[in-house]
Write a protein that holds these residues in place. Structure first.
Motif, PDB file in Angstrom:
ATOM      1  N   ASN A 119       0.846  -1.189   0.000  1.00 17.30           N
ATOM      2  CA  ASN A 119       0.000   0.000   0.000  1.00 17.30           C
ATOM      3  C   ASN A 119       0.885   1.243   0.000  1.00 17.30           C
ATOM      4  O   ASN A 119       1.421   1.627   1.024  1.00 17.30           O
ATOM      5  CB  ASN A 119      -0.918   0.009   1.229  1.00 17.30           C
ATOM      6  N   GLU A 132       0.098   3.939  -7.964  1.00 16.47           N
ATOM      7  CA  GLU A 132      -0.667   3.663  -6.754  1.00 16.47           C
ATOM      8  C   GLU A 132      -0.735   2.148  -6.592  1.00 16.47           C
ATOM      9  O   GLU A 132      -1.232   1.452  -7.465  1.00 16.47           O
ATOM     10  CB  GLU A 132      -2.065   4.263  -6.911  1.00 16.47           C
ATOM     11  N   SER A 151      -1.998  -0.953  -4.175  1.00 10.30           N
ATOM     12  CA  SER A 151      -2.823  -1.319  -3.020  1.00 10.30           C
ATOM     13  C   SER A 151      -3.032  -2.828  -3.010  1.00 10.30           C
ATOM     14  O   SER A 151      -3.052  -3.469  -4.056  1.00 10.30           O
ATOM     15  CB  SER A 151      -4.173  -0.595  -3.055  1.00 10.30           C
ATOM     16  N   GLN A 203      -5.676  -4.153  -2.404  1.00 12.32           N
ATOM     17  CA  GLN A 203      -7.030  -4.381  -2.901  1.00 12.32           C
ATOM     18  C   GLN A 203      -7.093  -4.364  -4.426  1.00 12.32           C
ATOM     19  O   GLN A 203      -7.740  -5.203  -5.042  1.00 12.32           O
ATOM     20  CB  GLN A 203      -7.947  -3.298  -2.334  1.00 12.32           C
ATOM     21  N   TRP A 204      -6.393  -3.407  -5.064  1.00 11.63           N
ATOM     22  CA  TRP A 204      -6.522  -3.210  -6.514  1.00 11.63           C
ATOM     23  C   TRP A 204      -5.257  -3.533  -7.300  1.00 11.63           C
ATOM     24  O   TRP A 204      -5.258  -3.441  -8.515  1.00 11.63           O
ATOM     25  CB  TRP A 204      -6.922  -1.763  -6.810  1.00 11.63           C
ATOM     26  N   GLY A 205      -4.172  -3.843  -6.634  1.00  8.60           N
ATOM     27  CA  GLY A 205      -2.927  -4.059  -7.359  1.00  8.60           C
ATOM     28  C   GLY A 205      -2.281  -2.729  -7.695  1.00  8.60           C
ATOM     29  O   GLY A 205      -2.435  -1.764  -6.969  1.00  8.60           O
ATOM     30  N   GLU A 206      -1.586  -2.667  -8.820  1.00  7.68           N
ATOM     31  CA  GLU A 206      -0.902  -1.426  -9.195  1.00  7.68           C
ATOM     32  C   GLU A 206      -1.672  -0.680 -10.273  1.00  7.68           C
ATOM     33  O   GLU A 206      -2.075  -1.262 -11.272  1.00  7.68           O
ATOM     34  CB  GLU A 206       0.508  -1.724  -9.702  1.00  7.68           C
ATOM     35  N   GLU A 207      -1.883   0.596 -10.037  1.00  6.21           N
ATOM     36  CA  GLU A 207      -2.492   1.467 -11.032  1.00  6.21           C
ATOM     37  C   GLU A 207      -1.476   2.543 -11.367  1.00  6.21           C
ATOM     38  O   GLU A 207      -0.785   3.046 -10.493  1.00  6.21           O
ATOM     39  CB  GLU A 207      -3.755   2.131 -10.479  1.00  6.21           C
ATOM     40  N   ARG A 222      -9.340  12.107  -6.411  1.00  4.68           N
ATOM     41  CA  ARG A 222      -9.038  10.764  -5.890  1.00  4.68           C
ATOM     42  C   ARG A 222      -9.104  10.743  -4.359  1.00  4.68           C
ATOM     43  O   ARG A 222      -9.588   9.785  -3.763  1.00  4.68           O
ATOM     44  CB  ARG A 222      -7.644  10.346  -6.382  1.00  4.68           C
TER      45      ARG A 222
END
Length: 77
Positions: A14, A29, A31, A33-37, A54
């Protein structure tokens, strides 16, 4: 050569970093939860606009200090 700024890091899953590559700003980014963005911006105002949307104040009720620190990190770039 590019410059990397860490906006926050709670652990290795995170975190949010900004890489400055000339005039290009790359926000990564990560996380659990969502992986890498990855978001690419061509100007600082464009990046700040994204960050304002955001990290909305209503998502940080009771954690205003946390949002303030994140936004200050973006503004310092």
């Amino acid at each position: 050569m590019f410059k990397k700024h860490q906006i926050y890091k709670t652990d290795k899953y995170n975190m949010l970093t900004v890489e400055v590559q000339g005039k290009t700003l790359i926000v990564r980014e990560i996380s659990d939860q969502w992986g890498e963005e990855c978001h690419t911006f061509v100007s600082r105002p464009q990046m700040l606009h994204w960050a304002e949307n955001r990290f909305r104040p209503e998502d940080f009720i009771g954690r205003e200090e946390e949002r303030h620190a994140i936004m200050e990190g973006f503004r310092a770039i």
